[in-house]
Design a protein around this motif. Structure first.
Motif, PDB file in Angstrom:
ATOM      1  N   ALA A 134      47.422  34.103  42.959  1.00  0.00           N
ATOM      2  CA  ALA A 134      47.456  34.333  41.588  1.00  0.00           C
ATOM      3  C   ALA A 134      46.600  33.528  40.813  1.00  0.00           C
ATOM      4  CB  ALA A 134      49.009  33.806  41.155  1.00  0.00           C
ATOM      5  N   ARG A 135      46.224  32.079  41.233  1.00  0.00           N
ATOM      6  CA  ARG A 135      45.358  31.545  40.455  1.00  0.00           C
ATOM      7  C   ARG A 135      43.803  31.931  40.843  1.00  0.00           C
ATOM      8  NH1 ARG A 135      40.564  28.976  41.656  1.00  0.00           N
ATOM      9  NH2 ARG A 135      40.437  26.921  40.339  1.00  0.00           N
ATOM     10  N   GLU A 136      43.437  32.458  41.991  1.00  0.00           N
ATOM     11  CA  GLU A 136      42.149  32.883  42.400  1.00  0.00           C
ATOM     12  C   GLU A 136      42.100  34.258  41.465  1.00  0.00           C
ATOM     13  OE1 GLU A 136      39.831  31.662  44.980  1.00  0.00           O
ATOM     14  OE2 GLU A 136      40.917  30.465  43.890  1.00  0.00           O
ATOM     15  N   VAL A 137      43.234  35.145  41.290  1.00  0.00           N
ATOM     16  CA  VAL A 137      43.012  36.335  40.507  1.00  0.00           C
ATOM     17  C   VAL A 137      42.568  36.170  39.109  1.00  0.00           C
ATOM     18  CG1 VAL A 137      44.106  38.358  39.688  1.00  0.00           C
ATOM     19  CG2 VAL A 137      44.407  37.714  42.205  1.00  0.00           C
ATOM     20  N   LEU A 138      43.045  35.159  38.390  1.00  0.00           N
ATOM     21  CA  LEU A 138      43.276  34.697  37.129  1.00  0.00           C
ATOM     22  C   LEU A 138      41.910  34.225  37.061  1.00  0.00           C
ATOM     23  CD1 LEU A 138      46.715  33.581  36.475  1.00  0.00           C
ATOM     24  CD2 LEU A 138      45.566  35.300  35.195  1.00  0.00           C
ATOM     25  N   VAL A 139      41.332  33.367  37.816  1.00  0.00           N
ATOM     26  CA  VAL A 139      39.865  32.368  37.184  1.00  0.00           C
ATOM     27  C   VAL A 139      38.776  33.272  37.818  1.00  0.00           C
ATOM     28  CG1 VAL A 139      41.103  30.261  37.804  1.00  0.00           C
ATOM     29  CG2 VAL A 139      39.766  31.213  39.638  1.00  0.00           C
ATOM     30  N   GLN A 140      38.871  34.493  38.354  1.00  0.00           N
ATOM     31  CA  GLN A 140      37.612  35.375  38.727  1.00  0.00           C
ATOM     32  C   GLN A 140      36.727  35.654  37.210  1.00  0.00           C
ATOM     33  OE1 GLN A 140      36.281  36.014  41.583  1.00  0.00           O
ATOM     34  NE2 GLN A 140      37.887  34.555  42.160  1.00  0.00           N
ATOM     35  N   PRO A 141      35.566  35.631  37.287  1.00  0.00           N
ATOM     36  CA  PRO A 141      35.041  35.866  36.174  1.00  0.00           C
ATOM     37  C   PRO A 141      35.268  37.333  35.606  1.00  0.00           C
ATOM     38  CG  PRO A 141      33.263  35.763  38.095  1.00  0.00           C
ATOM     39  CD  PRO A 141      34.923  35.046  38.435  1.00  0.00           C
ATOM     40  N   TRP A 154      40.630  38.618  27.290  1.00  0.00           N
ATOM     41  CA  TRP A 154      41.927  39.132  26.640  1.00  0.00           C
ATOM     42  C   TRP A 154      42.556  38.189  25.967  1.00  0.00           C
ATOM     43  CZ3 TRP A 154      41.621  44.282  26.152  1.00  0.00           C
ATOM     44  CH2 TRP A 154      41.029  45.008  27.249  1.00  0.00           C
ATOM     45  N   PRO A 155      43.001  38.232  24.911  1.00  0.00           N
ATOM     46  CA  PRO A 155      43.990  37.430  24.293  1.00  0.00           C
ATOM     47  C   PRO A 155      45.119  37.048  25.257  1.00  0.00           C
ATOM     48  CG  PRO A 155      43.504  39.227  22.976  1.00  0.00           C
ATOM     49  CD  PRO A 155      42.954  39.591  24.007  1.00  0.00           C
ATOM     50  N   ARG A 156      45.767  35.572  25.135  1.00  0.00           N
ATOM     51  CA  ARG A 156      46.794  35.319  26.174  1.00  0.00           C
ATOM     52  C   ARG A 156      48.090  36.118  26.294  1.00  0.00           C
ATOM     53  NH1 ARG A 156      46.083  28.681  25.737  1.00  0.00           N
ATOM     54  NH2 ARG A 156      43.942  28.629  26.551  1.00  0.00           N
ATOM     55  N   TRP A 157      48.274  36.958  25.151  1.00  0.00           N
ATOM     56  CA  TRP A 157      49.490  37.555  25.028  1.00  0.00           C
ATOM     57  C   TRP A 157      49.230  39.226  25.469  1.00  0.00           C
ATOM     58  CZ3 TRP A 157      48.603  42.343  22.375  1.00  0.00           C
ATOM     59  CH2 TRP A 157      47.500  42.218  21.579  1.00  0.00           C
ATOM     60  N   VAL A 158      48.201  39.414  26.063  1.00  0.00           N
ATOM     61  CA  VAL A 158      48.122  40.568  26.709  1.00  0.00           C
ATOM     62  C   VAL A 158      48.472  40.575  28.124  1.00  0.00           C
ATOM     63  CG1 VAL A 158      46.163  42.355  27.446  1.00  0.00           C
ATOM     64  CG2 VAL A 158      46.228  41.391  25.030  1.00  0.00           C
ATOM     65  N   PRO A 159      49.302  41.332  28.444  1.00  0.00           N
ATOM     66  CA  PRO A 159      49.944  41.412  29.882  1.00  0.00           C
ATOM     67  C   PRO A 159      49.120  42.021  30.803  1.00  0.00           C
ATOM     68  CG  PRO A 159      50.959  42.901  28.833  1.00  0.00           C
ATOM     69  CD  PRO A 159      50.105  42.329  27.577  1.00  0.00           C
ATOM     70  N   THR A 160      47.934  41.596  31.388  1.00  0.00           N
ATOM     71  CA  THR A 160      47.236  42.203  32.242  1.00  0.00           C
ATOM     72  C   THR A 160      47.558  42.115  33.545  1.00  0.00           C
ATOM     73  OG1 THR A 160      45.783  39.907  32.697  1.00  0.00           O
ATOM     74  CG2 THR A 160      45.009  41.298  30.879  1.00  0.00           C
ATOM     75  N   PRO A 161      46.977  42.972  34.403  1.00  0.00           N
ATOM     76  CA  PRO A 161      47.690  42.978  35.735  1.00  0.00           C
ATOM     77  C   PRO A 161      47.619  41.672  36.384  1.00  0.00           C
ATOM     78  CG  PRO A 161      46.337  45.048  35.469  1.00  0.00           C
ATOM     79  CD  PRO A 161      45.827  44.098  34.258  1.00  0.00           C
ATOM     80  N   ALA A 162      46.483  40.950  36.408  1.00  0.00           N
ATOM     81  CA  ALA A 162      46.530  39.496  36.886  1.00  0.00           C
ATOM     82  C   ALA A 162      47.589  38.830  36.332  1.00  0.00           C
ATOM     83  CB  ALA A 162      45.084  38.919  36.651  1.00  0.00           C
TER      84      ALA A 162
END
Length: 433
Positions: free
Chosen positions: A161-168, A173-181
């Motif tokens: 989960a960390r690796e997916v989130l820190v990928q460039p 996106w604003p933090r409230w947007v529920p992206t797939p990651a």
């Protein structure tokens, strides 16, 4: 702002050049502009030890940018209060301070020894995945002791989960947007906290709280009383990943340097002869005797700090190294260039573990060695990380000669986004005679 007091700007710098080669531009900025330089309007880089230490220690003026990897889950009871977070931090630190780590060396050493025992010999191996698995076992066991088998299966998913989130990404996106990651992160966080909630309930109902990090958080405090369960659940996913994610990056650089500097590796191997045959019998005295090994680890961390860039935001108009920094400006603290300042380190680009064995050397100067940060937000797990990395280095060098794959190309990809790492690192181990 009086522009005459602004830090100098690097010609042909800016975010486009930064994103092409962050390390090269960081070096150029430090060499050509000095202690503090301007990357873009309102974005500054603290490049040398003095300004770096100032920013990290003046936490009220330079606020740590809130970017929790695992933010508090939405609950009807709300997020933990600042007082509860302070209590949680103090409780965790009871289990992470140097004396607490020293008392548990015999629990740490078997996990690092298993990595050495299980390294396939005589073949080029992508080594970071087994390093990460070994250090995850060490870290999860340190935090949760006998409950580690229950919680360890969640560690790889939290790391992913960390690796997916820190990928460039092209888009921020604003933090409230529920992206797939972010949805994936939340699912892993919920699964882990549900399992941890059951562990906490069992420990509290039995009265056997334990003396590990979780046990320290369950102990009532004379000042704060009983820490609410939600404050424990919200802080431990990130702590769990931190026990092995950053040390794994550091271990990659250490193993690579064991391959590149065989004389240093031989010296580590000779020093490691003092370690007992049974890793569980290892004590803090054994660890303390590994002076050169610890020096090598520190030298690798100096040259390749895994967290090579730290972000802070100026809360008010203030001064830094004689320059005016406006409120709201971003300040990037760069241990990578700070550690290469010739005013602090002789021959700063040279790999020289012996510099840490000299009592008059840079290790004695506050704020010069920043691989674990400094100030109020310095790394909580610095003592644990040093113990783990020292034992892993000693046990590996005692067993093996390490070498790089033949050829002119490096056997790894250098990455700088989210940390300084040797992605895809391939190495070969050959048994020492």
């Amino acid at each position: 702002m009086d522009r005459r007091k602004e830090p100098p700007r690097l010609p042909e710098g800016g975010f486009a050049a930064w994103n092409r080669d962050r390390l090269a531009l960081a070096r150029r900025g430090a060499d050509e502009c000095g202690d503090v330089w301007q990357l873009e309007p309102g974005v500054y880089v603290a490049a040398t030890a003095g300004p770096c230490e100032t920013v990290l220690c003046r936490a009220q003026d330079f606020l740590k940018v809130p970017s929790p990897l695992f933010p508090p889950l939405k609950r009807s009871s709300g997020a933990p209060t600042p007082e509860e977070r302070a209590h949680a931090h103090a409780a965790r630190m009871r289990g992470l301070r140097p004396h607490a780590v020293a008392a548990r060396i015999g629990e740490i050493a078997p996990g690092t020894a298993r990595f050495a025992d299980q390294w396939p010999t005589g073949q080029d191996v992508e080594i970071l995945p087994p390093v990460r698995q070994a250090l995850a076992e060490v870290g999860v066991r340190y935090v949760f002791s006998e409950d580690a088998p229950t919680l360890l299966p969640f560690a790889p998913q939290l790391f992913l989960a960390r690796e997916v989130l820190v990928q460039p990404s092209r888009w921020v996106w604003p933090r409230w947007v529920p992206t797939p990651a972010r949805r994936f992160r939340t699912r892993q966080q919920v699964a882990f906290t549900d399992a941890l909630r059951s562990v906490i309930l069992r420990r509290r109902s039995s009265g056997r709280l334990g003396d590990d990090v979780l046990g320290q958080m369950l102990q009532p405090s004379a000042r704060y009383g009983l820490l609410p369960e939600e404050a424990i659940l919200d802080s431990l996913p990130g702590i769990t990943v931190a026990t092995f994610e950053t040390p794994s990056r550091a271990a990659g650089w250490i193993l690579l340097d064991l391959a590149r500097y065989p004389q240093a590796a031989d010296r580590v191997a000779a020093e490691a002869a003092v370690l007992p045959a049974d890793p569980a019998a290892t004590t803090s005295s054994h660890l303390d005797s590994l002076r050169y090994t610890q020096a090598l680890v520190r030298e690798v961390l100096r040259l390749h700090p895994p967290s090579w860039l730290l972000t802070r935001r100026a809360t008010r108009r203030t001064q830094l190294a004689g320059y005016t920094i406006d409120a709201g400006s971003t300040v990037l603290v760069c241990p990578y260039t700070s550690h290469r300042d010739a005013r602090e380190y002789s021959e700063p680009d040279r790999f020289q573990p012996e510099r840490w064995l000299d009592d008059s050397g840079s290790s004695a100067k506050p704020g010069v060695f920043l691989s674990f940060g400094t100030g109020p937000h310095g790394c909580e797990g610095a003592a644990l990380a040093m113990a783990v990395l020292t034992l892993l280095t000693a046990q590996t060098a005692r067993c093996y000669h390490v070498s790089e794959p033949p050829g002119t190309e490096p056997g790894y990809r250098l990455t700088t986004f989210g940390g300084l790492a040797t992605d895809g690192l391939r190495l070969r181990a050959t048994l020492r005679s």
